[in-house]
Structures are given as C-alpha cells and as structure tokens.
Design an enzyme around this catalytic site. Structure first.
Site, PDB file in Angstrom:
ATOM      1  N   ASP A  53       0.694  -1.188  -0.070  1.00 29.05           N
ATOM      2  CA  ASP A  53      -0.104   0.059  -0.068  1.00 29.05           C
ATOM      3  C   ASP A  53       0.863   1.215   0.223  1.00 29.05           C
ATOM      4  O   ASP A  53       0.438   2.336  -0.287  1.00 29.05           O
ATOM      5  CB  ASP A  53      -1.004   0.177   1.352  1.00 29.05           C
ATOM      6  CG  ASP A  53      -1.923  -1.303   1.072  1.00 29.05           C
ATOM      7  OD1 ASP A  53      -2.492  -1.351   0.068  1.00 29.05           O
ATOM      8  OD2 ASP A  53      -2.143  -1.827   2.265  1.00 29.05           O
ATOM      9  N   HIS A  59       5.918 -12.467   7.617  1.00 26.82           N
ATOM     10  CA  HIS A  59       5.865 -11.861   6.289  1.00 26.82           C
ATOM     11  C   HIS A  59       7.069 -11.690   5.689  1.00 26.82           C
ATOM     12  O   HIS A  59       8.154 -11.486   6.308  1.00 26.82           O
ATOM     13  CB  HIS A  59       4.934 -10.719   6.169  1.00 26.82           C
ATOM     14  CG  HIS A  59       5.478  -9.511   6.584  1.00 26.82           C
ATOM     15  ND1 HIS A  59       5.780  -9.170   7.896  1.00 26.82           N
ATOM     16  CD2 HIS A  59       5.848  -8.380   5.851  1.00 26.82           C
ATOM     17  CE1 HIS A  59       6.186  -8.073   7.950  1.00 26.82           C
ATOM     18  NE2 HIS A  59       6.415  -7.400   6.955  1.00 26.82           N
TER      19      HIS A  59
END
Length: 366
Positions: free
Chosen positions: A84, A176
């Site tokens: 993002d 992640h």
C-alpha cells in the site's frame, strides 16, 4: 610467534562482492557497556491474536488495511498483495534530457520502475516460521516461486527479502516478507553479476559458488558447514560479515528460484526450518535477521547466458553476544572496511552444535 586466526586480526577476501573483511577475534574479551536491546523478540507465538472478529493487525485475515481500506481475504496459508506504500512505481516518466545524461561522470539519473509486494506467510500473527509445519513452509516456498516467475517475466531483478524482528526495522510482527521487482540491477546484484562472470571466464567455465561449496565440503573438513541435506547446504561464509551470518545454497547448479525441482523445494523447506530453529535456540529468542534470495537476472536479461550464476540465500542476523547485544555497523566499518569479532569458524561450530529439530519453546513444554 606463529599466526593464529583465532587470536590475531586478519583480512579475508569476499570474491562475490570484491571486498575485504577485517576479522578481529582478539576483541572478544572487551567489556560491553554500550546499548542493550530489550528482548522484545521472544513473542508468545503459541497464541493467535487473530481470533477476534475484527482484527487490528492490517496483515491478518479479514483486516482492513491501507489508504483505500482494502479488506484482506480470510486466507489459510499465504497471501500476496501489492504494498500500500510502495518504494517503486511501475508507470513513471523518464527524467528530462538535462536530468538524464549518462555521459555525465558526476550527475547521472534514470527512472526507477518496479513493483513492491507483501507476502504473508501464515494467518497467525504470532507464529514464526521455525515453528510452522513443513506443510505451511512448503506453501511459502511455492508462493515465492509463483510470484518470482510472474515478476521475472517483466523485470530485470526480483528481490525476495524478509526482515524479522523490530531490531531489523520490521514494522509489523506478522510473519511476512516483501518482494520488490525492478527494471534495473540493484547494486548488490550488479556487483555479483560481474564477479561471478569474471570468475567463470578466469576458471574455464567453473561456477564460483559451486567451486566454493565443493571446497568447503572436501578441503576444509566442513568446518564452516552448519547443516546440509541431499539438495542443500548452509555455511557460515569464509568472508562472513555479520556475527552468525549464513548462506544457503542448492548443491546442484541452479540459476533461479523458479528452476528448483519438486524435491529441491521440499528439501528447502526442511533445511530452512532446521536453520531457523538453530538460530532461535542460540540465545533462546525469536532471532532477528534480514534474509533474501539472489539469483540470475531476469526480464530482458533472461535470454542472456548467465550460467556463471548460482542461486543462494543470505541470512544477516545482528545479534552477537546475547539476545540483547547486537552488532553495529559504524565508525571504521562505515568509513573504511567492514569488521567482525568472532571468527566464521566459531560461529559455524556454535550453530552446528545446536538442535535444529526441537525449538527451545517446545523443550519448555515437554
């Protein structure tokens, strides 16, 4: 007096990066009165903080994230999305001619196009990779390859990397990694592209890293080998910079992550889990590191002969004496030459002697 590499300062050459490393084992006895980190990495990864109906972590299943209030799917294994807040953009104009003069030896500039993706490893925000099942880790490896293959068709370089732990600047504890793809070769890739080719031409078509692991296995009694299996080997490189730095390589000649066979993918999951259990067991903490994959260039370079390349992953952990004392790259290391205290041989022996099968937290629970 005879030279003793365990007691006397010396320099070691890194042929992959064409640089020297200062090794100073005599400094191990110096007292430490500097910064001590909080051991915040020792998370309770048995608990699942995603059990709430409205999770607050933006990376967990069902969460709302980003500027556009995107909702994550309720994923069960891996999940990949475009960052993002990306560092690279795919669609940007070239600089004007007066800003893009490659003949200028002092002021050069070019557009940097690319894409930045985030890949969640697991739906549980508290579960770290070494405590995941091999089935979950196999999903990570397969997703790496899928995303890599997709981006490699468009971009010269695909960089998969993971920053683990807040001491490494990780902004979210959810397990992640990130995957950035660029339309140019970044500095590390550009240097390794040159050094491996130079070695290949000088040594009649031999591959630098294959020659290196062959000698580690046959000429040096595996003294820097941490662990190996049928398809993979983990070593503390002879030229390692970080205290417990390791390099992970396939034993056969492999150019890119997408070239791995099914058996090599399976073996990769197994050896990664073992290595990371060893890391966590070293100081009984969730061991911080930055890691990443390096392989032959892709995109419009994929049809070039890159047979001098060898796929490898690097782990750069900062901890040196305990879970709360890390190595700093400052002073002489920033201004002159990188330096380390413990020898790579000591680091390899220490890691080799640790369990790679039972995590320290599982020992507590038995």
């Amino acid at each position: 007096m005879n030279f003793d590499r365990t007691k006397h300062s010396h320099c070691r050459y890194n042929p992959l990066k064409d640089e020297w490393i200062l090794v100073s084992p005599q400094r191990l006895s110096r007292p430490w009165q500097g910064r001590v980190e909080d051991d915040k990495n020792d998370n309770d990864d048995d608990s699942d903080i995603n059990s709430n109906e409205k999770p607050t972590n933006p990376l967990c299943p069902g969460a709302i994230r980003g500027k556009n209030n995107q909702q994550n799917p309720f994923y069960e294994h891996t999940y990949v999305f475009e960052n993002d807040y990306p560092a690279l953009l795919a669609d940007i104009p070239d600089p004007k001619n007066d800003q893009n003069n490659n003949n200028d030896d002092l002021f050069q500039c070019h557009a940097a196009r690319g894409v930045c993706k985030v890949m969640c490893f697991h739906p549980n925000s508290k579960l770290t990779l070494p405590r995941m099942t091999l089935d979950h880790i196999s999903h990570i490896v397969k997703t790496w390859i899928e995303v890599y293959r997709d981006l490699a068709s468009q971009y010269q370089w695909v960089q998969i990397f993971e920053n683990r732990g807040d001491v490494m600047g990780c902004s979210n504890p959810h397990p992640h990694c990130q995957i950035w793809a660029t339309d140019f070769l970044p500095n590390e890739a550009r240097i390794k592209h040159r050094t491996q080719k130079d070695y290949f031409l000088k040594h009649n078509g031999n591959v630098l890293l294959l020659d290196y692991i062959k000698r580690e296995l046959n000429d040096f009694n595996k003294e820097r080998v941490v662990i190996d299996n049928e398809h993979w080997i983990v070593v503390v490189p002879y030229w390692a910079v970080w205290p417990y730095e390791t390099m992970l390589l396939p034993k056969r000649h492999v150019l890119r992550l997408s070239d791995l066979s099914d058996e090599e993918q399976k073996g990769l999951g197994e050896i990664m889990k073992q290595l990371l259990i060893k890391y966590d067991n070293l100081f009984n903490t969730s061991f911080p590191y930055s890691m990443g994959w390096h392989g032959a260039p892709t995109g419009d370079l994929i049809n070039e002969d890159c047979s001098y390349w060898q796929l490898h992953a690097l782990y750069y952990p900062p901890l040196v004496r305990s879970a709360t004392i890390k190595k700093f790259m400052v002073g002489f290391e920033m201004l002159a030459q990188v330096q380390r205290d413990i020898t790579p041989e000591f680091a390899a022996e220490t890691l080799r002697n640790l369990s790679g099968e039972i995590h320290y937290k599982d020992k507590k629970n038995t």
